[in-house]
Scaffold this active site. Structure first.
Site, PDB file in Angstrom:
ATOM      1  N   GLY A   1       0.754  -1.274   0.097  1.00 46.64           N
ATOM      2  CA  GLY A   1       0.135   0.006  -0.011  1.00 46.64           C
ATOM      3  C   GLY A   1       0.930   1.293  -0.014  1.00 46.64           C
TER       4      GLY A   1
ATOM      5  CG  MET B   1      -5.564  -1.462  -3.444  1.00 51.43           C
ATOM      6  SD  MET B   1      -5.088  -2.892  -1.950  1.00 51.43           S
ATOM      7  CE  MET B   1      -6.884  -2.793  -1.470  1.00 51.43           C
TER       8      MET B   1
ATOM      9  CB  ALA C   1      -9.353   4.054 -17.735  1.00 50.15           C
TER      10      ALA C   1
ATOM     11  CE1 TYR D   1      -7.251   7.864 -14.032  1.00 51.98           C
ATOM     12  CE2 TYR D   1      -6.117   9.647 -15.127  1.00 51.98           C
ATOM     13  CZ  TYR D   1      -7.078   8.563 -15.065  1.00 51.98           C
ATOM     14  OH  TYR D   1      -8.057   8.636 -15.956  1.00 51.98           O
TER      15      TYR D   1
ATOM     16  CB  CYS E   1     -13.594 -16.592   4.252  1.00 51.55           C
ATOM     17  SG  CYS E   1     -13.480 -17.418   5.601  1.00 51.55           S
TER      18      CYS E   1
END
Lengths: 389, 543
Positions: B43, B168, B234, B263, B400
């Site tokens: 991260g 991520m 994108a 970005y 989970c």
């Protein structure tokens, strides 16, 4: 039970190397059955150096025993917990290892160190020379098919580095476009050298060709070398070697070519082949030239009384004046003018013995228009003037 | 390199300390950590300790820590050992917290430069990071819930368009295909897509938009899931797809839009942008905003055409809003759409780690889940898939989403398995900070709370205090995880199931109270489902 475990181990190695399953739990279960506690993360490819030479004229059993002895040595190497190896080919064994590492550089160094230890061990136990190709490390065991391919590519580099090597994939030069090796203009240069009978020049071109192919897949280099042999074979046939002779010579060298384990060996084989082709061409040419020079001599013998020039005689047998001079001297030991003079003077001597002929007439009969010039030449050759002969 | 110890041999004076020590080392295991040399687990720059001196001091303290002592960690630095009692936490932490008025990146960086704090993200700072599985599970859960809520529990034959395959976003292709979808993931970074191919997270890479679309339609026709990585931007691809009249079923985005310097905007080659990022950061930021605006406009257009569009927690809506797209917030966040109903029943990201280092221990716990929780369809779908697809990184672990009742029941089962020797050594039970009652994060987990309590930060503080008093092995309170300094406050907890009978009580308390607080928090906010569960299972004082 040991046999079953061996089968499981071998199956596990093949499953990993050929990536037959993407189920990580299934791989773990197989590892459990095989008693392997840690996932391997790198593949080493071990290959016997000079395998063809070592196994030439030996039985298949000897070859099998040799491979099994390598496998056994790998599986008893004292520096490892996991023993995951499998025979992958006549002289090839894959060995899966687990390396503790932090990053790519660390992994490379540790793999090389580990490979050295294992290689020394196998060579000592089996008393055979080995080389090792090392793939990159992958944390996911399912990517070891990539590591194996890389190990083979690294091992392939042995072709350029020679035998007894430990080669890591990270250290090999990425090969260029395989299609572009053996550049056409260099091939043309080789053809010119071969046609001209220039052995040392042709060998220099071969050196350039093989240097240019450095790093390329060895099979591709061999295929290209075979293409080159075919090319040279055509030149040989064009230059008078019979197709049967050319094919049998070429095939014997191709056999050596295929057995070459290193680029150096392949290069030397190519040079020997080209030298032999040039020698063959030369001897054929010599024979052809001899025949033509015989014709030239006959022509001289029949026409020495005429005004024969170098241009006339070379044109008669289809050579250039320069080449004719060169070949004529090579065959007779004399240059054309000296030979013609010798014939004329020999015939003049015969005529001088017939008392009824004048020297001026004899000079004319043997091709000299000027009797004084004939007398000077005669004296030069025989030692005395024709008048005193 | 420090290798994480495993096996049954203790280095510390008890399994509580030992478990915590192993988790700390696991977070910087080279197999897991992003940059172990700099103590960064994941991260961006989420660190496990402030510096190497602190790290070594923590190790030393844990090795010597008695069973009735508690070690205090202040933003990755050990500051003292206090006498407590056996059921108290062995480690208490606070990290990256700044008084709210000063709580922003600028002030944080200044304090960090002075060596007074460090950024622990979420599970890096609380030593509960387990690698890619955690990321995959969260993404898988999102797609699963999306399918359940909007597509009759089946994403087969559905076209998902998204972007971002780094960090991520890396789990998106696999998480989507595991749920049956046909997913097109756009990324400008060829290496990110190639990495995904090597890891088999992504099935196919192309640079041709038409080939990508054709592959997606082919997959939809055959009802065979596929993930296609399309090399491109994108902000160009989304409008192009619109131009072709194609309307995907689902559209989202996981580009690093939260960081305008990460970005990648349109209109320049990557090398030129790398230079600009360093030499003209303001211009770069402007270009990023312009591209984000184009991308979000397309997302809104998809939405108007009936596509399910959602924000995936990367702040793209706010960036677009600031770039002049005033209706950017018409795009809902993934939390209210898919996650909040789970939070209301105390369901959240539960994880456990085999301290033995033996994968077999985790496979045994998987078997128990499949047997004991066979009525939980999410678990029944997730466990077989994760067993097949995901390798263990570092210490074997499993994660989970489990609800309030499942967590405590399963925790007790695992403690019993340790006690009976079914598992080789103790299990560390922990969770992500994105949980029902453990986070206040108005742009993500607590966005759009029914009562407007998005920014109320009391809940994670209460969560940490409650877990400490319940007897968790490690408890911590942190700031800035996920969305950056000033935007979130969250708590972490870990408890070691060491097999001891007395640990059953601690496990019961912690694994009841931790998610229980989440239910209370959502009941308090007015969610009926949470209210019902609270009345039935807990002791709500009001309402």
């Amino acid at each position: 039970m040991d046999g079953v475990k061996e089968l499981i181990l071998t199956g596990l190695v093949y499953d990993i190397i050929y990536s037959t399953t993407s189920d990580i739990k299934k791989i773990w279960n197989m590892m459990n059955l095989a008693g392997i506690e840690e996932y391997p993360n790198c593949v080493f490819a071990f290959q016997v150096d000079n395998y063809e030479w070592i196994t030439a004229n030996r039985s298949e059993k000897y070859k099998q025993d040799l491979r099994n002895s390598i496998l056994k040595a790998l599986n008893t190497y004292p520096g490892e917990k996991n023993h995951l190896s499998a025979i992958m080919g006549d002289s090839l064994v894959a060995h899966l290892v687990t390396v503790d590492y932090t990053g790519a550089v660390d992994a490379r160094d540790k793999c090389i160190e580990m490979a050295r230890g294992i290689k020394d061990w196998v060579e000592e136990v089996c008393v055979i020379p080995m080389s090792v190709g090392i793939g990159r490390t992958y944390r996911d065991v399912r990517n070891l098919n990539l590591s194996y391919k890389e190990a083979l590519r690294a091992l392939n580099y042995k072709f350029f580095k020679g035998n007894h090597q430990i080669i890591h994939y990270d250290d090999i030069t990425p090969s260029g476009n395989d299609e572009e090796i053996f550049l056409t203009d260099i091939e043309s240069e080789l053809a010119a050298k071969v046609r001209g009978g220039d052995v040392s020049g042709a060998c220099s071109v071969i050196d350039i060709l093989f240097t240019a192919s450095h790093g390329t897949n060895s099979t591709v280099v061999k295929v290209k070398a075979i293409e080159l042999f075919m090319y040279v074979m055509r030149i040989g046939v064009e230059n008078g070697i019979t197709p049967e002779r050319m094919v049998s010579t070429t095939l014997s060298y191709i056999d050596d070519l295929l057995k070459s384990e290193t680029a150096t060996e392949l290069c030397e084989t190519s040079k020997r082949y080209i030298t032999e082709v040039i020698d063959l061409m030369r001897s054929i040419k010599d024979r052809q030239n001899l025949k033509l020079i015989d014709e030239a001599i006959e022509y001289i013998r029949q026409n020495y009384s005429e005004d024969i020039t170098l241009e006339d005689i070379s044109s008669y047998i289809g050579f250039s004046p320069y080449y004719f001079s060169h070949v004529f001297k090579a065959c007779t030991g004399l240059n054309f003018i000296d030979y013609l003079t010798r014939i004329r003077i020999e015939n003049a001597k015969k005529l001088l013995k017939q008392e009824n002929l004048k020297i001026s007439a004899i000079a004319k009969m043997v091709g000299y228009k000027d009797p004084n010039y004939f007398s000077r030449v005669f004296k030069n050759v025989v030692g005395i003037p024709p008048s005193k002969f | 390199m420090i290798k994480t110890p495993n096996g049954i041999k203790l280095s510390c004076k008890g399994w509580q300390q030992e478990g915590i020590l192993r988790l700390l080392l696991n977070c910087i295991d080279p197999d897991i950590a992003k940059d172990p040399k700099n103590l960064i687990a994941y991260g961006g720059n989420g660190k496990v300790a402030r510096d190497w001196d602190s790290f070594m001091a923590i190790m030393d303290s844990l090795l010597r820590l008695e069973n009735d002592e508690t070690l205090l960690i202040q933003s990755g630095k050990p500051v003292g050992v206090f006498e407590s009692y056996e059921d108290a936490p062995r480690v208490i932490m606070a990290g990256s917290l700044i008084v709210p008025y000063w709580s922003d990146w600028n002030n944080f960086r200044k304090l960090e430069d002075k060596g007074l704090t460090c950024y622990g993200q979420s599970t890096a700072g609380s030593w509960a990071f387990i690698g890619a599985q955690g990321i995959l599970q969260g993404t898988w859960e999102t797609f699963y819930q999306l399918g359940k809520a909007y597509f009759n529990s089946d994403l087969t034959g559905k076209f998902v368009l998204t972007s971002g395959m780094g960090a991520m976003g890396s789990a998106q292709p696999l998480a989507a295909t595991m749920n049956g979808a046909s997913v097109l993931v756009v990324d400008v970074d060829r290496n990110a897509i190639k990495r995904s191919l090597i890891e088999s997270f992504c099935d196919y890479m192309t640079e041709d938009i038409d080939e990508a679309i054709s592959l997606i339609y082919d997959s939809i026709r055959k009802t065979e899931p596929i993930s296609v990585g399309l090399l491109g931007n994108a902000a160009w691809v989304y409008p192009e797809i619109l131009k072709r009249g194609i309307i995907p079923d689902v559209v989202t985005d996981q580009t690093p839009a939260h960081d305008l310097l990460s970005y990648v905007p349109l209109g320049a080659d990557l090398r030129e942008l790398d230079n600009m990022r360093v030499k003209e950061p303001e211009r770069y930021v402007e270009l990023s905003k312009e591209s984000i605006a184009i991308q979000v406009q397309s997302m809104l257009e998809f939405q108007r055409n009936g596509t399910l569009v959602f924000d995936y927690g990367n702040n793209i809506r706010k960036q677009a809003y600031e770039a002049g797209i005033m209706d950017a917030f018409d795009i809902p966040s993934f939390v209210p759409l898919f996650i909040r109903p789970l939070f209301c029943e105390g369901r959240g990201p539960f994880r456990w780690i085999a301290l033995s280092g033996d994968p077999e221990d985790i496979y045994r716990t998987d078997e128990v889940i499949l047997k004991e929780f066979s009525d939980d369809e999410v678990l029944m779908k997730w466990i077989p898939q994760v067993e097949e697809r995901i390798r263990f990184q570092g210490l074997p672990s499993r994660c989970c989403w489990m609800n309030y009742e499942e967590r405590v029941r399963f925790g007790l089962i695992m403690n019993d398995m340790v006690r009976r020797g079914i598992l080789k050594s103790p299990i560390a039970i922990t969770r992500d900070h994105l949980d029902s009652g453990s986070v206040a994060s108005p742009y993500r987990e607590t966005e759009g709370m029914m009562d407007g309590s998005d920014a109320i930060a009391d809940w994670p503080v209460l969560n940490a205090l409650l877990n400490a008093s319940s007897g968790a092995s490690l408890v911590g309170l942190y700031g800035g995880g996920g969305v950056g300094i000033g935007y979130s406050i969250h708590s972490g907890m870990t408890i070691v199931a060491d097999g001891d009978a007395s640990t059953d009580e601690r496990l019961s308390r912690v694994l009841n109270n931790d998610p229980g607080l989440g239910i209370i928090r959502h009941a308090d906010a007015g969610y009926e489902k949470a209210k019902d569960i609270a009345v039935k299972l807990l002791k709500p004082v009001m309402g």
